[in-house]
Design a protein around this motif. Structure first.
Motif, PDB file in Angstrom:
ATOM      1  N   THR A  52       0.847  -1.182   0.000  1.00  0.00           N
ATOM      2  CA  THR A  52       0.000   0.000   0.000  1.00  0.00           C
ATOM      3  C   THR A  52       0.889   1.242   0.000  1.00  0.00           C
ATOM      4  O   THR A  52       2.105   1.147   0.224  1.00  0.00           O
ATOM      5  CB  THR A  52      -0.903   0.033   1.247  1.00  0.00           C
ATOM      6  N   GLU A  53       0.296   2.384  -0.215  1.00  0.00           N
ATOM      7  CA  GLU A  53       1.048   3.640  -0.144  1.00  0.00           C
ATOM      8  C   GLU A  53       1.662   3.809   1.245  1.00  0.00           C
ATOM      9  O   GLU A  53       2.790   4.284   1.382  1.00  0.00           O
ATOM     10  CB  GLU A  53       0.143   4.833  -0.485  1.00  0.00           C
ATOM     11  N   ASP A  54       0.920   3.415   2.281  1.00  0.00           N
ATOM     12  CA  ASP A  54       1.445   3.489   3.652  1.00  0.00           C
ATOM     13  C   ASP A  54       2.640   2.562   3.834  1.00  0.00           C
ATOM     14  O   ASP A  54       3.621   2.929   4.488  1.00  0.00           O
ATOM     15  CB  ASP A  54       0.361   3.148   4.673  1.00  0.00           C
ATOM     16  N   ASP A  55       2.561   1.355   3.258  1.00  0.00           N
ATOM     17  CA  ASP A  55       3.694   0.426   3.336  1.00  0.00           C
ATOM     18  C   ASP A  55       4.937   1.032   2.688  1.00  0.00           C
ATOM     19  O   ASP A  55       6.032   0.979   3.243  1.00  0.00           O
ATOM     20  CB  ASP A  55       3.369  -0.902   2.622  1.00  0.00           C
ATOM     21  N   ILE A  56       4.746   1.619   1.521  1.00  0.00           N
ATOM     22  CA  ILE A  56       5.867   2.204   0.789  1.00  0.00           C
ATOM     23  C   ILE A  56       6.476   3.358   1.586  1.00  0.00           C
ATOM     24  O   ILE A  56       7.703   3.464   1.704  1.00  0.00           O
ATOM     25  CB  ILE A  56       5.420   2.660  -0.615  1.00  0.00           C
ATOM     26  N   ALA A  57       5.630   4.191   2.158  1.00  0.00           N
ATOM     27  CA  ALA A  57       6.127   5.312   2.964  1.00  0.00           C
ATOM     28  C   ALA A  57       6.906   4.804   4.178  1.00  0.00           C
ATOM     29  O   ALA A  57       7.955   5.352   4.527  1.00  0.00           O
ATOM     30  CB  ALA A  57       4.964   6.193   3.411  1.00  0.00           C
ATOM     31  N   GLU A  58       6.418   3.742   4.798  1.00  0.00           N
ATOM     32  CA  GLU A  58       7.111   3.184   5.959  1.00  0.00           C
ATOM     33  C   GLU A  58       8.454   2.587   5.565  1.00  0.00           C
ATOM     34  O   GLU A  58       9.456   2.780   6.262  1.00  0.00           O
ATOM     35  CB  GLU A  58       6.232   2.118   6.617  1.00  0.00           C
ATOM     36  N   GLU A  60      10.266   3.480   2.975  1.00  0.00           N
ATOM     37  CA  GLU A  60      11.141   4.610   2.655  1.00  0.00           C
ATOM     38  C   GLU A  60      11.719   5.236   3.919  1.00  0.00           C
ATOM     39  O   GLU A  60      12.909   5.559   3.969  1.00  0.00           O
ATOM     40  CB  GLU A  60      10.383   5.659   1.844  1.00  0.00           C
ATOM     41  N   ALA A  61      10.885   5.402   4.939  1.00  0.00           N
ATOM     42  CA  ALA A  61      11.357   5.980   6.203  1.00  0.00           C
ATOM     43  C   ALA A  61      12.396   5.079   6.861  1.00  0.00           C
ATOM     44  O   ALA A  61      13.408   5.565   7.379  1.00  0.00           O
ATOM     45  CB  ALA A  61      10.174   6.211   7.143  1.00  0.00           C
ATOM     46  N   LYS A  64      15.643   5.388   4.902  1.00  0.00           N
ATOM     47  CA  LYS A  64      16.260   6.680   5.197  1.00  0.00           C
ATOM     48  C   LYS A  64      16.966   6.646   6.546  1.00  0.00           C
ATOM     49  O   LYS A  64      18.080   7.140   6.698  1.00  0.00           O
ATOM     50  CB  LYS A  64      15.212   7.774   5.165  1.00  0.00           C
TER      51      LYS A  64
END
Length: 68
Positions: A52-58, A60-61, A64
């Protein structure tokens, strides 16, 4: 598993912490199915629309944070 008698039944509890088990099983999965590399696992998940978009954001974080 640890067992403890409780009357005519047994109570079961884990002897290994969930975090340790998940970590070792995740490593085994990546080793067995993806030759020890995590990138092909993420690529497969992305290609099969399993992220999901949330998975991808997590993810990425986390990446980083690992880089810094």
């Amino acid at each position: 598993l640890a067992t403890e008698p409780d009357g005519k039944r047994f109570l079961y509890s884990p002897r290994v912490a969930r975090e340790a088990y998940v970590g070792s099983e995740s490593r085994r999965l990546v080793d067995r199915l993806f030759g020890g590399r995590a990138a092909p696992l993420f690529a497969h998940l992305a290609e099969s629309d399993a992220l999901t978009e949330d998975d991808i954001a997590e993810i990425e974080a986390l990446l980083k944070e690992l880089k810094s």
